[in-house]
Write a protein that holds these residues in place. Structure first.
Motif, PDB file in Angstrom:
ATOM      1  N   ARG A  42      21.867  72.528  20.774  1.00  0.00           N
ATOM      2  CA  ARG A  42      21.296  73.530  21.679  1.00  0.00           C
ATOM      3  C   ARG A  42      19.772  73.479  21.644  1.00  0.00           C
ATOM      4  N   ARG A  43      19.251  73.342  20.438  1.00  0.00           N
ATOM      5  CA  ARG A  43      17.791  73.292  20.316  1.00  0.00           C
ATOM      6  C   ARG A  43      17.241  72.014  20.966  1.00  0.00           C
ATOM      7  N   LEU A  44      17.898  70.909  20.757  1.00  0.00           N
ATOM      8  CA  LEU A  44      17.427  69.656  21.347  1.00  0.00           C
ATOM      9  C   LEU A  44      17.531  69.694  22.868  1.00  0.00           C
TER      10      LEU A  44
ATOM     11  N   GLN B 228      12.557  71.582  28.402  1.00  0.00           N
ATOM     12  CA  GLN B 228      11.169  72.034  28.479  1.00  0.00           C
ATOM     13  C   GLN B 228      10.227  70.862  28.756  1.00  0.00           C
ATOM     14  N   ALA B 229      10.466  69.730  28.098  1.00  0.00           N
ATOM     15  CA  ALA B 229       9.630  68.546  28.334  1.00  0.00           C
ATOM     16  C   ALA B 229       9.754  68.072  29.777  1.00  0.00           C
ATOM     17  N   ILE B 230      10.964  68.107  30.322  1.00  0.00           N
ATOM     18  CA  ILE B 230      11.169  67.683  31.705  1.00  0.00           C
ATOM     19  C   ILE B 230      10.466  68.624  32.672  1.00  0.00           C
TER      20      ILE B 230
ATOM     21  N   ALA C 270      15.070  61.025  27.202  1.00  0.00           N
ATOM     22  CA  ALA C 270      16.137  61.226  26.219  1.00  0.00           C
ATOM     23  C   ALA C 270      15.541  61.624  24.877  1.00  0.00           C
ATOM     24  N   ILE C 271      16.341  62.307  24.091  1.00  0.00           N
ATOM     25  CA  ILE C 271      15.961  62.715  22.742  1.00  0.00           C
ATOM     26  C   ILE C 271      16.296  61.606  21.755  1.00  0.00           C
TER      27      ILE C 271
END
Length: 520
Positions: free
Chosen positions: A388-390, A396-398, A432-433
């Motif tokens: 969820r955090r990721l 947010q980054a997007i 992507a993370i």
């Protein structure tokens, strides 16, 4: 030694130098206005035979750190990716480059430019930035002076704010449930009640607290009386308020923490308490010890009787005293022994245990508190929490990237189904993370699924720090160099060395170029 040659004109036949100018102004001095800096740099450029071909500007920006300074970030990105069409950057003086509290940070950004073949010149300083011992010593002194200036200014601001607090005025923050912020002029005449997110726009205006709507004032009194009379827990009071359909001043349901915050707020007995916490010089917020608090009494009409308020504080100390880290862990361990398992619901329902949110505040995450008492959270709980955090970090980054791209004249669209960003219907970017894991020898490694088909043009991997809670940096590279890779480490040859950046500025520069090419 003065750096200017006598006469004012470059020698005949001398090649004119292509230069960029960097301008920054916070808010403190008109002498440092953008116009004044621009004029001084123009005169310097004429004298030295420079052509100013690019301008980077941070108007109204603090010089304490790189965050919030898009002009300097863009400059560094353009220099490091080879997009800069200049060989010199002219800055008004050392302080305009930045008032970094660690002077090595200022030097680091200058060093990055030098390594890319671009030098920095300060037109208002009486030394040539030529790498000589004398200029390096003077520059270090100037950097220290710039940092000290910010510290002195911060102290002056603090003293000024403390003076206004002693006069009964409000200095920032929400009013609180049952209270409202009233705007007054310099003579104390009311100008109107401020709504949420409304602020004063005249420097001479001030803000004072007044009572809010009668129903909220009655609710505040009921909470204090009910708590003292029945000795019910703050959690039970929160549940009662929620059953009545009441919301907090933040338009949220009541929690044990919001009830506790209300019961300990001295505004309700007419006092103003300031400096409980501070964030000086753009640092992280810290909680100050009580001896550093500034308390001013009788600044507004009380809502709650002082005797009732004192009884509530005595009761709170009895059932909700401040606990050390070790005491909190002991309470959590005892709860685990009784219940056999832990969860947010179990912790919040236990009257003899601090709420789950407080464990998160104190130890960083609830999972960390679990680990300290030797409790292994269920895998699904840990998996859901981290994911969820990721997901939030990625979204947010997007969103920030989309806004920044559009601000540069390009059209960007995010397809949530495919997970890619399309810029001007030409450039396809996949974000992507990259989760961090330590290798057997303790070195960081990043795992990612970069096997999307069809391949995008560019991959942006958000590399996380160990624990996957904060962003470390961004790996921006052509998709063909990332595709198929699942395990990245800090020494993947030229790939990571060439494409790792602290911000998304290089990608924004590319998006801007795509917009320009599309327009032409």
């Amino acid at each position: 030694m003065d750096k200017f040659a006598e006469g004012g004109n470059p020698p005949a036949g001398r090649r004119r130098v292509r230069a960029a100018q960097y301008l920054r102004m916070s808010t403190e001095y008109q002498a440092y206005s953008i116009e004044n800096q621009r004029d001084a740099i123009r005169d310097y450029a004429d004298l030295m035979g420079y052509d100013i071909v690019a301008t980077y500007e941070d108007a109204g920006r603090s010089g304490l750190n790189l965050e919030g300074r898009p002009g300097l970030q863009q400059l560094l990105a353009d220099v490091e990716i080879g997009r800069a069409d200049f060989e010199t950057i002219v800055v008004y003086d050392v302080s305009r480059w930045g008032r970094f509290q660690n002077i090595d940070e200022s030097a680091a950004y200058e060093y990055r430019c030098q390594m890319a073949g671009v030098r920095i010149e300060f037109c208002a300083e009486q030394f040539a930035n030529d790498g000589s011992i004398g200029s390096d010593v003077l520059k270090a002194i100037k950097r220290s002076m710039a940092a000290e200036h910010s510290r002195m200014l911060s102290q002056k601001v603090f003293i000024g704010q403390a003076r206004l607090i002693r006069m009964g005025f409000r200095q920032g923050g929400k009013a609180g449930f049952g209270l409202r912020r009233l705007l007054v002029d310099q003579h104390g005449r009311p100008k109107g009640v401020l709504s949420s997110y409304e602020y004063k726009n005249l420097q001479t205006d001030r803000i004072v607290l007044i009572h809010g709507p009668p129903d909220e004032v009655a609710t505040v009194r009921w909470i204090f009386n009910h708590f003292v009379r029945t000795k019910k827990s703050q959690l039970e009071i929160a549940r009662t308020l929620n059953k009545r359909g009441l919301l907090t001043d933040l338009e949220r349901p009541w929690t044990r923490e919001s009830v506790h915050s209300l019961l300990t707020n001295e505004n309700y007995i007419g006092n103003s308490v300031w400096n409980r916490g501070s964030t000086r010089l753009k640092s992280h917020r810290v909680h100050n010890p009580p001896e550093q608090w500034l308390r001013v009494e009788n600044v507004l009409e009380p809502i709650v009787d002082r005797k009732l308020f004192r009884r509530a504080q005595i009761l709170l100390k009895t059932i909700h005293r401040h606990m050390s880290d070790q005491e909190m862990l002991v309470a959590l361990e005892a709860l685990l022994a009784r219940r056999g398992a832990l969860s947010t619901f179990i912790i919040d329902a236990a009257p003899d245990c601090p709420p789950a949110q407080r464990y998160s505040w104190r130890f960083g995450t609830l999972v960390k508190a679990y680990e300290l008492i030797g409790y292994q959270a269920p895998k699904n709980y840990r998996y859901i929490y981290v994911n969820r955090r990721l997901d939030t970090v990625k979204l947010q980054a997007i969103q920030e990237f989309l806004a920044a791209v559009e601000a540069r004249g390009a059209v960007a669209a995010y397809d949530a189904e495919t997970g890619v960003v399309q810029i001007n219907e030409e450039l396809i970017v996949a974000i992507a993370i990259a989760r961090c894991r330590a290798s057997y020898f303790g070195y960081p490694r990043w795992f990612v699924k970069a096997d999307r088909q069809p391949l995008p043009d560019i991959y942006v991997l958000i590399r996380m720090n160990p624990g996957d809670l904060t962003i470390r940096d961004y790996l921006i590279a052509p998709a063909r160099e990332i595709a198929g890779k699942r395990d990245l480490h800090a020494h993947n040859g030229a790939l990571l060395d060439s494409y790792v950046f602290p911000t998304l500025m290089p990608l924004l520069a590319l998006a801007e170029r795509v917009a320009v090419e599309s327009a032409t």
